[in-house]
Design a protein around this motif. Structure first.
Motif, PDB file in Angstrom:
ATOM      1  N   LYS A  94       0.837  -1.195   0.000  1.00  0.00           N
ATOM      2  CA  LYS A  94       0.000   0.000   0.000  1.00  0.00           C
ATOM      3  C   LYS A  94       0.875   1.248   0.000  1.00  0.00           C
ATOM      4  CE  LYS A  94      -4.025  -1.992   0.121  1.00  0.00           C
ATOM      5  NZ  LYS A  94      -4.973  -1.853  -1.007  1.00  0.00           N
ATOM      6  N   PRO A  95       0.494   2.270  -0.790  1.00  0.00           N
ATOM      7  CA  PRO A  95       1.282   3.508  -0.805  1.00  0.00           C
ATOM      8  C   PRO A  95       1.115   4.263   0.519  1.00  0.00           C
ATOM      9  CG  PRO A  95      -0.718   3.769  -2.094  1.00  0.00           C
ATOM     10  CD  PRO A  95      -0.656   2.320  -1.706  1.00  0.00           C
ATOM     11  N   PRO A  96       1.911   5.301   0.731  1.00  0.00           N
ATOM     12  CA  PRO A  96       1.804   6.075   1.970  1.00  0.00           C
ATOM     13  C   PRO A  96       0.377   6.558   2.220  1.00  0.00           C
ATOM     14  CG  PRO A  96       3.770   6.705   0.773  1.00  0.00           C
ATOM     15  CD  PRO A  96       3.019   5.761  -0.120  1.00  0.00           C
ATOM     16  N   SER A  97      -0.028   6.451   3.487  1.00  0.00           N
ATOM     17  CA  SER A  97      -1.384   6.847   3.879  1.00  0.00           C
ATOM     18  C   SER A  97      -1.339   7.296   5.333  1.00  0.00           C
ATOM     19  CB  SER A  97      -2.346   5.671   3.713  1.00  0.00           C
ATOM     20  OG  SER A  97      -1.987   4.605   4.576  1.00  0.00           O
TER      21      SER A  97
ATOM     22  N   ALA B  79      14.199  -3.601  -3.284  1.00  0.00           N
ATOM     23  CA  ALA B  79      13.596  -3.138  -4.544  1.00  0.00           C
ATOM     24  C   ALA B  79      14.590  -3.404  -5.675  1.00  0.00           C
ATOM     25  CB  ALA B  79      13.265  -1.657  -4.442  1.00  0.00           C
ATOM     26  N   ASN B  80      14.715  -4.656  -6.040  1.00  0.00           N
ATOM     27  CA  ASN B  80      15.799  -5.056  -6.941  1.00  0.00           C
ATOM     28  C   ASN B  80      15.338  -5.394  -8.355  1.00  0.00           C
ATOM     29  OD1 ASN B  80      14.426  -7.364  -6.352  1.00  0.00           O
ATOM     30  ND2 ASN B  80      16.152  -8.452  -5.420  1.00  0.00           N
ATOM     31  N   ASN B  81      14.159  -4.972  -8.727  1.00  0.00           N
ATOM     32  CA  ASN B  81      13.766  -5.164 -10.126  1.00  0.00           C
ATOM     33  C   ASN B  81      13.031  -3.934 -10.620  1.00  0.00           C
ATOM     34  OD1 ASN B  81      10.721  -5.539  -9.968  1.00  0.00           O
ATOM     35  ND2 ASN B  81      11.378  -7.194  -8.586  1.00  0.00           N
TER      36      ASN B  81
ATOM     37  N   GLN C  94       9.668   1.114 -10.467  1.00  0.00           N
ATOM     38  CA  GLN C  94       8.758   2.018 -11.162  1.00  0.00           C
ATOM     39  C   GLN C  94       7.406   2.153 -10.465  1.00  0.00           C
ATOM     40  OE1 GLN C  94       8.661   0.268 -15.093  1.00  0.00           O
ATOM     41  NE2 GLN C  94      10.266   1.633 -15.849  1.00  0.00           N
ATOM     42  N   ARG C  95       6.856   1.047  -9.960  1.00  0.00           N
ATOM     43  CA  ARG C  95       5.488   1.060  -9.451  1.00  0.00           C
ATOM     44  C   ARG C  95       5.394   1.235  -7.944  1.00  0.00           C
ATOM     45  NH1 ARG C  95       2.249  -3.966 -11.475  1.00  0.00           N
ATOM     46  NH2 ARG C  95       0.663  -2.811 -10.277  1.00  0.00           N
ATOM     47  N   PHE C  96       6.413   0.792  -7.223  1.00  0.00           N
ATOM     48  CA  PHE C  96       6.345   0.835  -5.760  1.00  0.00           C
ATOM     49  C   PHE C  96       7.536   1.627  -5.214  1.00  0.00           C
ATOM     50  CE2 PHE C  96       4.542  -3.257  -7.200  1.00  0.00           C
ATOM     51  CZ  PHE C  96       3.212  -3.023  -6.881  1.00  0.00           C
ATOM     52  N   TRP C  97       7.557   2.908  -5.535  1.00  0.00           N
ATOM     53  CA  TRP C  97       8.678   3.765  -5.192  1.00  0.00           C
ATOM     54  C   TRP C  97       8.914   3.873  -3.691  1.00  0.00           C
ATOM     55  CZ3 TRP C  97       7.164   7.689  -2.062  1.00  0.00           C
ATOM     56  CH2 TRP C  97       5.812   8.047  -2.087  1.00  0.00           C
ATOM     57  N   TRP C  98       7.843   3.721  -2.905  1.00  0.00           N
ATOM     58  CA  TRP C  98       7.985   3.871  -1.452  1.00  0.00           C
ATOM     59  C   TRP C  98       8.761   2.715  -0.806  1.00  0.00           C
ATOM     60  CZ3 TRP C  98       3.422   2.953  -4.034  1.00  0.00           C
ATOM     61  CH2 TRP C  98       2.822   1.701  -3.842  1.00  0.00           C
ATOM     62  N   LEU C  99       9.028   1.662  -1.586  1.00  0.00           N
ATOM     63  CA  LEU C  99       9.808   0.549  -1.036  1.00  0.00           C
ATOM     64  C   LEU C  99      11.302   0.872  -0.963  1.00  0.00           C
ATOM     65  CD1 LEU C  99       8.184  -2.552  -2.780  1.00  0.00           C
ATOM     66  CD2 LEU C  99       7.703  -1.619  -0.515  1.00  0.00           C
TER      67      LEU C  99
END
Length: 300
Positions: free
Chosen positions: A71-74, A256-258, A263-268
Motif C-alpha cells: 500500500k502507498p503512503p497513507s 527493490a531489486n527489479n 517504477q510502481r512501488f517507489w515507497w519501497l
C-alpha cells in the motif's frame, strides 16, 4: 638533573590550558556553520527516533497486515507498506538501529586498532615502524571488499560478523593517518622536555601523544561511520549483508531489486534510500566542520 630543574620542567609541562575557553570558541565556530548544525540536528533526530522506535511506533517491524500489502503512503502507514504488508516507517527506524550500530561499533574497532598501531609506529620508529608499515602495506594491497566478502561468507552474514569484519579490515587506513600525525608531534618541544625529565615512553604516548591526536581521531570517526553505513549497504546489495527479516537500511534498499518495483512501488526504496543518504551527508557535514574547527590551519 637536579631536583630543582626537574620541578621546573614539571611545572612547564603542567601549564594549565584554558579548556573552557577553547571549548566555548569551538562551540561558537560549530554553531556558525549552517551545514554542521543541520547535520547535527538531523543526527539527533534520527538517533532519538531509532532508540525510541518501540515506544513511538504502533507496529512491530515483523508485523504483517495481509489487508495492506504494497500500500502507498497513507494516514495509517505514513511511508506505506512492503511486499508482505509490513509498515515501512517502522522498519526504517528499526533498520536504523542495525545500520547505525554497525557503523559505530565497526568504527570503534578500527579506530582502536589504528590508533594503537599508529601511535607505536609513529613514536618508536625504526624496526617497529618498518614492520608495522609493511603489515599495513600488505593489508592495503588486497581489495577490502574482496576480503570482507570472504569473511562474511565464511562466518555467516550476521550483524556481529559484519561489524567485526568491517572494523578489522579498515584499520590500516587509520593507522597510516595517525602515524603521520604522530611523526610530526613526537619532535615537539614538550615531548622532548618530557623525555628529558625521564617520563617513560608509554607515559608520553598516553599523556601527550594520544590527547593531541584526539581531534583527528574524532573527525576520522565521524566520517568513518558514514563510510561504514555505505559499506554495509553495498554488502547487502551483494546478498551478504544483514539478512531479512532483520531490517537494515542496506537490505531495505536492496529489496527493490527489479524494474517493476522501482517504477510502481517507489515507497519501497526511496524512503530508506533518502534516510541512508541523508545520514551519510549529515555525518560528513559534521566531520568536515570538526576538521576545520579543530585544525587551526584550516580556519578561514
Amino acid at each position: 638533573m637536579s631536583e630543582q630543574d626537574r620541578a621546573s620542567l614539571d611545572e612547564a609541562l603542567a601549564v594549565p590550558i584554558e579548556k573552557s575557553s577553547l571549548a566555548a570558541l569551538n562551540t561558537r565556530l560549530f554553531l556558525q556553520n549552517p551545514g554542521a548544525v543541520g547535520g547535527l540536528a538531523f543526527m539527533l533526530l534520527i538517533t532519538f527516533a531509532v532508540i525510541l522506535a518501540p515506544w513511538i511506533m504502533p507496529y512491530e517491524p515483523q508485523e504483517i497486515d495481509l489487508q495492506a500489502i504494497r500500500k502507498p503512503p497513507s494516514a495509517s502507514h505514513l511511508f506505506g507498506t512492503d511486499l508482505t504488508g509490513r509498515d515501512m516507517l517502522t522498519r526504517i527506524l528499526y533498520g536504523g538501529r542495525v545500520s547505525l550500530l554497525i557503523g559505530l561499533l565497526a568504527v570503534l574497532i578500527r579506530t582502536a586498532i589504528g590508533l594503537l598501531l599508529g601511535a607505536i609506529s609513529g613514536y618508536f620508529g625504526g624496526a617497529v615502524d618498518f614492520v608495522i608499515q609493511r603489515v599495513v602495506d600488505i593489508m592495503m594491497v588486497f581489495p577490502t571488499i574482496f576480503l570482507l566478502l570472504i569473511l562474511v561468507a565464511a562466518f555467516g552474514p550476521t550483524p556481529l560478523t559484519l561489524l567485526i569484519a568491517l572494523g578489522l579490515l579498515s584499520w590500516p587506513f587509520d593507522a597510516r593517518i595517525f602515524r603521520g600525525q604522530i611523526l610530526s608531534i613526537r619532535e615537539l618541544d614538550y615531548i622532548l622536555a618530557a623525555r628529558a625529565i625521564g617520563t617513560k615512553n608509554w607515559g608520553i604516548i598516553r599523556q601527550h601523544i594520544v590527547p593531541n591526536v584526539m581531534p583527528l581521531v574524532l573527525v576520522n570517526m565521524t566520517l568513518g561511520i558514514g563510510e561504514t553505513i555505505i559499506a554495509e549497504a553495498g554488502i547487502s546489495f551483494l546478498g551478504l549483508g544483514v539478512q531479512p527479516p532483520t531490517p537494515s537500511w542496506g537490505n531495505m534498499v536492496t529489496a527493490a531489486n527489479n524494474l517493476t518495483l522501482i517504477q510502481r512501488f517507489w515507497w519501497l526504496w526511496i524512503p530508506p534510500g533518502v534516510v541512508l543518504v541523508s545520514t551519510v551527508v549529515a555525518l560528513n557535514l559534521i566531520g568536515d566542520a570538526l576538521r576545520d574547527i579543530l585544525d587551526p590551519r584550516r580556519r578561514g
